[in-house]
Design an enzyme around this catalytic site. Structure first.
Site, PDB file in Angstrom:
ATOM      1  N   ASP A 100      -0.352   4.713   3.752  1.00  0.00           N
ATOM      2  CA  ASP A 100       0.473   4.349   2.487  1.00  0.00           C
ATOM      3  C   ASP A 100       1.864   3.687   2.926  1.00  0.00           C
ATOM      4  O   ASP A 100       2.928   3.902   2.280  1.00  0.00           O
ATOM      5  CB  ASP A 100       0.941   5.741   1.762  1.00  0.00           C
ATOM      6  CG  ASP A 100       1.181   5.422   0.296  1.00  0.00           C
ATOM      7  OD1 ASP A 100       1.076   4.100  -0.173  1.00  0.00           O
ATOM      8  OD2 ASP A 100       1.508   6.291  -0.390  1.00  0.00           O
ATOM      9  N   ASN A 160      -0.701  -3.029  -6.262  1.00  0.00           N
ATOM     10  CA  ASN A 160       0.415  -3.020  -7.075  1.00  0.00           C
ATOM     11  C   ASN A 160       1.420  -4.152  -6.523  1.00  0.00           C
ATOM     12  O   ASN A 160       2.618  -3.905  -6.398  1.00  0.00           O
ATOM     13  CB  ASN A 160       1.046  -1.550  -7.246  1.00  0.00           C
ATOM     14  CG  ASN A 160       1.418  -1.274  -5.896  1.00  0.00           C
ATOM     15  OD1 ASN A 160       1.024  -1.680  -4.685  1.00  0.00           O
ATOM     16  ND2 ASN A 160       2.246  -0.244  -5.862  1.00  0.00           N
ATOM     17  N   ASP A 215      -2.808   2.591  -8.036  1.00  0.00           N
ATOM     18  CA  ASP A 215      -2.034   3.226  -7.020  1.00  0.00           C
ATOM     19  C   ASP A 215      -0.693   2.981  -7.428  1.00  0.00           C
ATOM     20  O   ASP A 215       0.001   1.721  -7.749  1.00  0.00           O
ATOM     21  CB  ASP A 215      -2.194   2.959  -5.727  1.00  0.00           C
ATOM     22  CG  ASP A 215      -1.680   3.930  -4.724  1.00  0.00           C
ATOM     23  OD1 ASP A 215      -1.452   5.025  -4.862  1.00  0.00           O
ATOM     24  OD2 ASP A 215      -0.557   3.048  -3.871  1.00  0.00           O
TER      25      ASP A 215
HETATM   26  O1  DOR Z   1       5.868   6.234  -2.479  1.00  0.00           O
HETATM   27  C1  DOR Z   1       4.999   5.629  -2.868  1.00  0.00           C
HETATM   28  N1  DOR Z   1       5.357   4.199  -2.763  1.00  0.00           N
HETATM   29  N2  DOR Z   1       4.046   6.024  -3.662  1.00  0.00           N
HETATM   30  C2  DOR Z   1       3.154   5.283  -4.052  1.00  0.00           C
HETATM   31  O2  DOR Z   1       2.127   5.869  -4.818  1.00  0.00           O
HETATM   32  C3  DOR Z   1       3.560   3.867  -4.251  1.00  0.00           C
HETATM   33  C4  DOR Z   1       4.417   3.309  -3.357  1.00  0.00           C
HETATM   34  C5  DOR Z   1       5.025   2.035  -3.412  1.00  0.00           C
HETATM   35  O3  DOR Z   1       4.123   1.078  -3.994  1.00  0.00           O
HETATM   36  O4  DOR Z   1       5.979   1.948  -3.188  1.00  0.00           O
END
Ligand code: DOR
Length: 428
Positions: A307, A97, A154
């Protein structure tokens, strides 16, 4: 370059697990060339005294956001991989992303070009759909050729079930997973935290557990129907765990990951309105956290993924409802889990290493991974007694959005060797 690591407590990687031994490890070039009780140094060896320290295969993260290209104000491949090395990681997957999104061979090649200079190995993840728009499939063939370990939109779910089914079908011959960001957007609504007692008390809009679990159920059904590999990202609910347990028992090819923050924090952490606790999926209530811990210990949860989601101060220094979702996690993952799961006796170190190193490496197809002769020299040296406060300002990440600032944690990486080079730590 050659390195001799002397006198450590070695957590050796075997075909069927891990075993402990006291001894030395010799690295030459990018490989582990010798492991034994008393290896003589050779001319030109850099020697590392590891007496009293744990020496193990480097950690592997299936899921981190490095933000490059496009949001270099949040993180870059250079800063993110330095943060990862400081956290004991030697290979991490970067999520797609970005801006532009990683939806073609060209963007994947550019990311890999930048990653050549990085402190550790980076494996890209590609998009499921073009531009992450959820409309048509991305250039999956090109992405596979470039070396992605999976594909995902995602940050967003693949809302269209038919498109998700086609993505799963398309990936099957390539033996890569579709990585599900399991979220039903309508159930998620404008929610900003877990829906329950605490959200009611705080007056914040909630995200029900079912916003995740219904999508996990859908994706399992589609994986079963297409006989394809589904990997569920950042699992956070007890119902998701139940569904995955049942699917695995029935032989559906489903794997999953959980994050350190979902394993050590509950929605109680939101009480102070610290926007660094705002994350998607949200921090859940105690029953969910307990279910995740049990599933991590019994292996239903295959691996831990950080993450790591860096955000600027401006994106976090605002009202809870407006703040961005996400928190950084590469530098604190290991000490958090040692402090909260290993030290209290809930998980032993070999099991933690299985979930943070061996299994994620296997999922990502890293056949050269492990603390064994002939493997790539990806090694983490950990001081299990070192106690330190989390100080985000002193970290390597470009962002500081962690809810753990000020916490004292025990068990920190002190040296990380990646591909035979010292990527983190003080050596003579
Ligand atoms: O909290 C999150 N931040 N969840 C996600 O799925 C994406 C991520 C982000 O890219 O900041």
């Amino acid at each position: 370059m050659s390195i001799l690591i002397k006198g450590g407590n070695l957590l050796l990687s075997n075909s069927d697990g891990h075993s402990w031994a006291r001894g030395d490890v010799r690295v030459a070039g990018s490989q582990i060339v010798a492991i034994g009780p008393n290896i003589e140094p050779q001319a030109g060896d850099m020697t590392i005294d590891a007496v009293g320290k744990m020496v193990a295969a480097g950690l592997v993260d299936t899921h981190a956001h490095l933000r490059e290209p496009g949001r270099e104000d949040q993180e870059t491949i250079a800063t993110g991989t330095k943060a990862a090395a400081a956290g004991g990681f030697t290979t991490i997957a970067c999520m797609p992303n970005t801006t532009p999104p990683l939806d073609s061979g060209a963007v994947a090649a550019a990311v890999l070009q930048l990653a050549k200079e990085a402190a550790i190995r980076v494996v890209p993840v590609g998009c499921v759909t073009k531009g992450r728009q959820g409309k048509e499939l991305a250039e999956i063939g090109e992405l596979v050729e470039a070396g992605v370990w999976g594909i995902t939109d995602d940050g967003n779910p693949v809302e269209d079930s038919e498109l998700m089914r086609r993505a799963l079908e398309y990936c099957r011959p390539f033996r890569i997973p579709v990585i599900s960001h399991a979220e039903d957007p309508r159930l998620m609504g404008q929610g900003v935290m877990h829906e329950g007692f605490i959200s009611t008390i705080l007056g914040l809009p909630g995200i029900p557990a079912e916003a995740e679990s219904v999508m996990v159920a859908r994706d399992i059904l589609l994986a079963k129907a297409t006989n394809s590999w589904l990997h569920v990202a950042h699992v956070s609910t007890s119902e998701s765990v139940e569904l995955i347990t049942r699917a695995k028992a029935k032989g559906v090819r489903v794997t999953c990951e959980a994050t350190p923050h979902h394993l050590v924090l509950t929605d109680e952490a939101v009480r102070g309105f610290d926007t660094n606790t705002k994350v998607n999926p949200p921090l859940r209530s105690r029953e969910h956290v307990q279910a995740l811990r049990v599933a991590l210990a019994d292996g239903t949860i295959d691996c831990i993924a950080t993450d790591h989601a860096p955000h600027t101060l401006e994106e976090k220094d605002c009202d809870y409802r407006q703040a961005a979702f996400g928190l950084i996690g590469l530098e604190t993952a290991l000490p958090l889990l040692i402090t909260h799961l290993v030290k209290p006796g809930f998980l032993d170190l070999p099991t933690l290493w299985d979930r943070m190193s061996a299994r994620p490496a296997r999922l990502m197809g890293l056949t050269d991974h492990g603390l064994a002769i002939g493997k790539r020299a990806d090694i983490t040296i950990v001081d299990l007694e070192l106690e330190k406060e989390v100080e985000p300002a002193k970290g390597f990440s470009r962002s500081q959005n962690t809810p753990f600032a000020g916490q004292r944690l025990i068990g920190w990486p002190v040296i990380t060797i990646a591909g035979g080079r010292v990527a983190f730590g003080e050596v003579e």
